[in-house]
Design an enzyme around this catalytic site. Structure first.
Site, PDB file in Angstrom:
ATOM      1  N   ASP A   1      43.757  48.420  37.609  1.00  0.00           N
ATOM      2  CA  ASP A   1      42.224  48.576  37.868  1.00  0.00           C
ATOM      3  C   ASP A   1      41.481  49.787  37.463  1.00  0.00           C
ATOM      4  O   ASP A   1      40.479  49.735  36.827  1.00  0.00           O
ATOM      5  CB  ASP A   1      42.028  48.740  39.704  1.00  0.00           C
ATOM      6  CG  ASP A   1      42.889  49.786  40.491  1.00  0.00           C
ATOM      7  OD1 ASP A   1      44.024  50.064  39.716  1.00  0.00           O
ATOM      8  OD2 ASP A   1      42.713  49.920  41.459  1.00  0.00           O
TER       9      ASP A   1
ATOM     10  N   TYR B   1      52.369  33.582  36.280  1.00  0.00           N
ATOM     11  CA  TYR B   1      51.967  32.138  35.713  1.00  0.00           C
ATOM     12  C   TYR B   1      52.977  31.253  35.712  1.00  0.00           C
ATOM     13  O   TYR B   1      53.044  29.995  35.728  1.00  0.00           O
ATOM     14  CB  TYR B   1      51.312  32.541  34.484  1.00  0.00           C
ATOM     15  CG  TYR B   1      49.909  33.197  34.364  1.00  0.00           C
ATOM     16  CD1 TYR B   1      49.402  33.375  35.616  1.00  0.00           C
ATOM     17  CD2 TYR B   1      49.594  33.511  32.886  1.00  0.00           C
ATOM     18  CE1 TYR B   1      48.161  33.953  35.243  1.00  0.00           C
ATOM     19  CE2 TYR B   1      48.358  34.185  32.807  1.00  0.00           C
ATOM     20  CZ  TYR B   1      47.653  34.413  34.002  1.00  0.00           C
ATOM     21  OH  TYR B   1      46.545  35.046  34.097  1.00  0.00           O
TER      22      TYR B   1
ATOM     23  N   ASP C   1      41.017  40.002  27.090  1.00  0.00           N
ATOM     24  CA  ASP C   1      39.810  39.703  26.973  1.00  0.00           C
ATOM     25  C   ASP C   1      38.698  40.737  27.057  1.00  0.00           C
ATOM     26  O   ASP C   1      38.024  40.682  26.357  1.00  0.00           O
ATOM     27  CB  ASP C   1      39.414  38.378  28.035  1.00  0.00           C
ATOM     28  CG  ASP C   1      39.714  37.056  27.733  1.00  0.00           C
ATOM     29  OD1 ASP C   1      40.470  36.939  26.656  1.00  0.00           O
ATOM     30  OD2 ASP C   1      39.290  36.276  28.463  1.00  0.00           O
TER      31      ASP C   1
ATOM     32  N   ASP D   1      46.236  39.148  30.359  1.00  0.00           N
ATOM     33  CA  ASP D   1      45.264  38.044  30.202  1.00  0.00           C
ATOM     34  C   ASP D   1      43.931  38.794  30.283  1.00  0.00           C
ATOM     35  O   ASP D   1      43.132  38.563  29.464  1.00  0.00           O
ATOM     36  CB  ASP D   1      45.570  36.955  30.960  1.00  0.00           C
ATOM     37  CG  ASP D   1      44.806  35.577  31.034  1.00  0.00           C
ATOM     38  OD1 ASP D   1      44.045  35.608  29.725  1.00  0.00           O
ATOM     39  OD2 ASP D   1      45.039  34.835  31.606  1.00  0.00           O
TER      40      ASP D   1
ATOM     41  N   LYS E   1      50.655  47.717  38.666  1.00  0.00           N
ATOM     42  CA  LYS E   1      50.046  48.026  39.853  1.00  0.00           C
ATOM     43  C   LYS E   1      51.123  48.576  40.986  1.00  0.00           C
ATOM     44  O   LYS E   1      51.330  47.950  41.952  1.00  0.00           O
ATOM     45  CB  LYS E   1      49.184  46.890  40.409  1.00  0.00           C
ATOM     46  CG  LYS E   1      48.286  46.948  41.574  1.00  0.00           C
ATOM     47  CD  LYS E   1      47.042  47.866  41.401  1.00  0.00           C
ATOM     48  CE  LYS E   1      46.452  47.573  42.648  1.00  0.00           C
ATOM     49  NZ  LYS E   1      45.289  48.622  42.656  1.00  0.00           N
TER      50      LYS E   1
END
Ligand code: NAD
Length: 357
Positions: free
Chosen positions: A224, A142, A252, A248, A192
């Site tokens: 994942d 980001y 959620d 992020d 990852k």
């Protein structure tokens, strides 16, 4: 204790819910013999309308001087057409950056009183869901440079940079291990590392940091798999430690499976200075100004403010208990309404919590 709290009401339902949150904090101060001074400042669309900027310098100044910042939400369709640098959300990113808030803590808790709202199969939900996502907030893809849009070989091309230094990883890992020590002493680090170099460094530094926290159990998952495990069996998680973009998405996911967006609080902390406490949800423009908003996420963010910002655990427990009693007594706003319960508006919900405090 004498503290100053900077209120940032923001947009949409923001002012309605923050009024209830501030009333609960004021009542808690009175009950426990503290003095909280409240200051107010502009952020988001409200600030754009008043000053042309989503984060006026005066707001940053007031926040820096305060002992804690209490925010509701920003944004709405009214500001969809403004240039990107003036968007209300820029105010939010800006204040996080200005206060150096690198750690975002988002608990996801399935309250027995709201078990009916949970999106999971009853046998999965019955195992319980009480976890906290510790997300790095100021690094990663980001903010990484270089970034941009350009034409390469005649094709429009977008690019971003995923980047972490070992120091950025270490400080967020410390927050996760310290948080776990106050809970069930389990950290799952999510990355990852089978594909990304950034994640390989992440795992390495988390392992190094763990040497100081031998009493905390550490596990690792690829992002994942973590996304899958969260819906398959969230009861296995205590603290999830992860970077900005994975956090992020996972935070959620973790919160939405409880079924109650209007119930979820969060805290953002830096190395020093005031923390920022806010509900997870947005400004809900569809119900703004109608006294329909659920103020409980904001009220519970106030409890996090007291516990993590001021070290006032008994006071925070008291607010959380009042919220649970309100729910146990059957009061519900529209977003969490079930058959047989009593529908109340935002203001009345705040009043019910106050009565039980
Ligand atoms: P949202 O969270 O505002 O709303 C999603 C849905 O949940 C809506 O139907 C809304 O009515 C409902 N909802 C949310 N909070 C509620 C509450 N407390 N009580 C009852 N119902 C509630 O998300 P969105 O619609 O995607 O975004 C609306 C605006 O909020 C956008 O401008 C977005 O950029 C902004 N936003 C801000 C933040 C923030 O300030 N931290 C976070 C997310 C979205």
């Amino acid at each position: 204790m004498h503290k100053t709290i900077c209120l940032l009401p923001g947009d949409g339902i923001g002012p309605e819910i923050l009024t209830q949150g501030a009333c609960v904090l004021a009542a808690t101060a009175q009950k426990f013999g503290h003095i909280f001074d409240f200051e107010e400042a502009l952020i988001g669309g409200a600030a754009v309308d008043a000053t042309g900027e989503p984060l006026p310098a005066e707001t940053v100044e007031k926040c820096r001087k305060a002992d804690a910042v209490y925010l509701s939400a920003v944004g709405g369709p009214k500001w969809d057409a403004v240039p990107p640098e003036k968007r209300p959300e820029k105010g939010l990113l800006g204040i996080r950056k200005a206060l150096g808030l690198f750690a975002n803590l988002r608990p996801a808790l399935l309250l027995p009183e709201l078990a009916g709202a949970c999106l999971l199969r009853p046998d999965v939900a019955a195992r319980g869901l009480d976890l906290i996502v510790v997300r790095e907030l100021t690094g990663d893809i980001y903010f990484g440079e270089p970034r941009g849009l350009e034409t390469r070989d005649g094709l429009r091309t977008g690019f971003n940079t995923m980047i972490y230094t070992e120091e950025e990883i270490r400080r967020i890992a410390v927050v996760a291990f310290e948080t776990a020590r106050k809970r069930r002493k389990k950290v799952c680090s999510v990355e990852k590392s089978n594909v990304l170099e950034t994640s390989r460094l992440w795992k390495e530094v988390v392992l190094e940091t763990h040497r100081e926290y031998a009493d905390v159990e550490l596990s690792h998952l690829y992002v994942d798999n973590a996304a899958m495990q969260l819906v398959r069996d969230p009861s296995q998680f205590d603290v999830i430690l992860t970077g900005n973009i994975f956090g992020d998405i996972l935070s959620d996911e973790a919160s939405v499976i409880t079924g109650s967006l209007g119930m979820l609080p969060s805290a953002s902390l830096g190395a020093s200075g005031p923390g920022l406490f806010e509900p997870v949800h947005g400004s809900a423009p569809d119900i703004a100004g109608q006294d329909k908003a659920n103020p409980l996420a904001t009220i519970l963010s106030g409890a996090m403010l007291l516990r993590l910002g001021f070290g006032l655990s008994a006071e925070a427990d008291c607010i959380e208990a009042a919220v649970r009693r309100t729910l146990a007594d059957g009061y519900r706003t529209g977003d969490i309404m079930e058959a047989g319960k009593t529908l109340v508006g935002c203001e009345e919900m705040g009043r019910k919590v106050l009565e039980r405090l």
